[in-house]
Design an enzyme around this catalytic site. Structure first.
Site, PDB file in Angstrom:
ATOM      1  N   TYR A  39       0.837  -1.086  -0.131  1.00 48.79           N
ATOM      2  CA  TYR A  39      -0.047  -0.074   0.047  1.00 48.79           C
ATOM      3  C   TYR A  39       0.875   1.112  -0.119  1.00 48.79           C
ATOM      4  O   TYR A  39       0.321   2.424  -0.319  1.00 48.79           O
ATOM      5  CB  TYR A  39      -0.755  -0.082   1.222  1.00 48.79           C
ATOM      6  CG  TYR A  39      -1.985  -1.168   1.155  1.00 48.79           C
ATOM      7  CD1 TYR A  39      -2.175  -2.033   0.225  1.00 48.79           C
ATOM      8  CD2 TYR A  39      -2.853  -1.007   2.460  1.00 48.79           C
ATOM      9  CE1 TYR A  39      -3.224  -2.815   0.515  1.00 48.79           C
ATOM     10  CE2 TYR A  39      -3.880  -2.063   2.408  1.00 48.79           C
ATOM     11  CZ  TYR A  39      -4.138  -2.947   1.560  1.00 48.79           C
ATOM     12  OH  TYR A  39      -4.963  -3.813   1.722  1.00 48.79           O
ATOM     13  N   HIS A  97      -0.454 -11.578   2.754  1.00 51.20           N
ATOM     14  CA  HIS A  97      -1.321 -10.874   1.799  1.00 51.20           C
ATOM     15  C   HIS A  97      -1.964 -11.811   0.900  1.00 51.20           C
ATOM     16  O   HIS A  97      -3.244 -11.547   0.707  1.00 51.20           O
ATOM     17  CB  HIS A  97      -0.468  -9.660   1.037  1.00 51.20           C
ATOM     18  CG  HIS A  97      -1.513  -8.388   0.784  1.00 51.20           C
ATOM     19  ND1 HIS A  97      -1.120  -7.150   0.545  1.00 51.20           N
ATOM     20  CD2 HIS A  97      -2.751  -8.445   0.403  1.00 51.20           C
ATOM     21  CE1 HIS A  97      -2.027  -6.375   0.278  1.00 51.20           C
ATOM     22  NE2 HIS A  97      -3.266  -7.131   0.354  1.00 51.20           N
TER      23      HIS A  97
END
Length: 266
Positions: A39, A97
């Site tokens: 991110y 993730h």
């Protein structure tokens, strides 16, 4: 610290505007911030926590290990870099993730590494994201029952993801909903709008209240301070059994996040 069930997602919350949004979230009452190595918001999360003046132990921080950091000897150094970006000595939760794509590292290799990171105190809890039923079963076999706190998956009223969510519940694994508002699209749903009018609420609040009523966690995001406050207030919305059933029937079975290299979904 237990994981607060309503968290603030930080995807897209970069730079000074991102820090301002995260500060708005903390000011609204959020005490769970969700970030990830991909991110590029770990620095912003750490800076917002410091500027907020809140004690560290009052903010639950989640980060996620990127798929390119799953190889032998890579997980722990990547989390150490994340902690340096955050300016923290630990995260409360570290997730894988995405499972490694075909031909990549085996789950046992990276799951044992993230368990070691927990044992070293880099993360106080560990979990996964985008894991299918088969991968959940493999992870439980490798790490043992109770090791995985959560599986973060796409789930919202328009994408119920029921089989996987129910399987996680059967394993005692909390489901954390990403895309809990289907990128804001659920706000246009007439059923959610009708329920919202009855409560003097927003359709987005109805969607979040439905997710929380299922026992799930959810991580909405916004750059708007007003929307951030509204989303947080969804915790105060009490939907009736009939209303919950109305929302439950909205499933369209359409996934928003579906990379061609992703796992074989359930």
């Amino acid at each position: 610290m237990d994981m607060p069930r309503l968290g603030f997602g930080t995807y897209g919350r970069t730079g000074s505007e991102g820090i301002a949004a995260i500060l708005s979230a903390l000011g609204a009452g959020y005490r769970h911030l969700d970030t990830a190595q991909t991110y590029d918001t770990e620095r912003e999360v750490g800076e917002a926590i410091r500027r907020s003046g809140l004690p560290r132990d009052e903010v639950f921080v989640t980060t996620k290990v990127a798929e390119h950091n799953l190889g032998p000897g890579q997980v722990i150094p990547s989390l150490e870099r994340s902690l340096a970006e955050l300016g923290l000595d630990h995260v409360d939760l570290a997730l894988i993730h995405w499972p490694a794509r075909a031909g990549g590292p085996a789950p046992e290799a990276y799951l044992r590494q993230i368990a070691e990171a927990r044992d070293r105190g880099l993360a106080w809890h560990i979990g996964v994201s985008n894991f299918t039923i088969a991968l959940i079963e493999e992870a439980c076999s490798i790490l043992g029952a109770g090791a995985i706190l959560t599986n973060q998956i796409e789930l919202n009223p328009w994408f119920r993801n029921r089989r996987l969510a129910d399987h996680c519940a059967s394993r005692g694994i909390v489901v954390t909903c990403y895309e809990p508002l289907a990128r804001g699209k659920v706000g246009a749903d007439p059923v959610l709008q009708a329920i919202a009018r009855r409560h003097g609420a927003t359709p987005e609040q109805v969607a979040l209240a439905w997710e929380l009523a299922q026992g799930y966690a959810a991580i909405p995001t916004s750059r708007s301070p007003e929307r951030i406050r509204q989303n947080f207030a969804a915790q105060e919305l009490d939907l009736s059994p009939d209303e919950l059933a109305e929302v439950d029937a909205l499933d369209r079975g359409i996934r928003s996040i579906d990379p061609d290299w992703g796992p074989d979904w359930d």
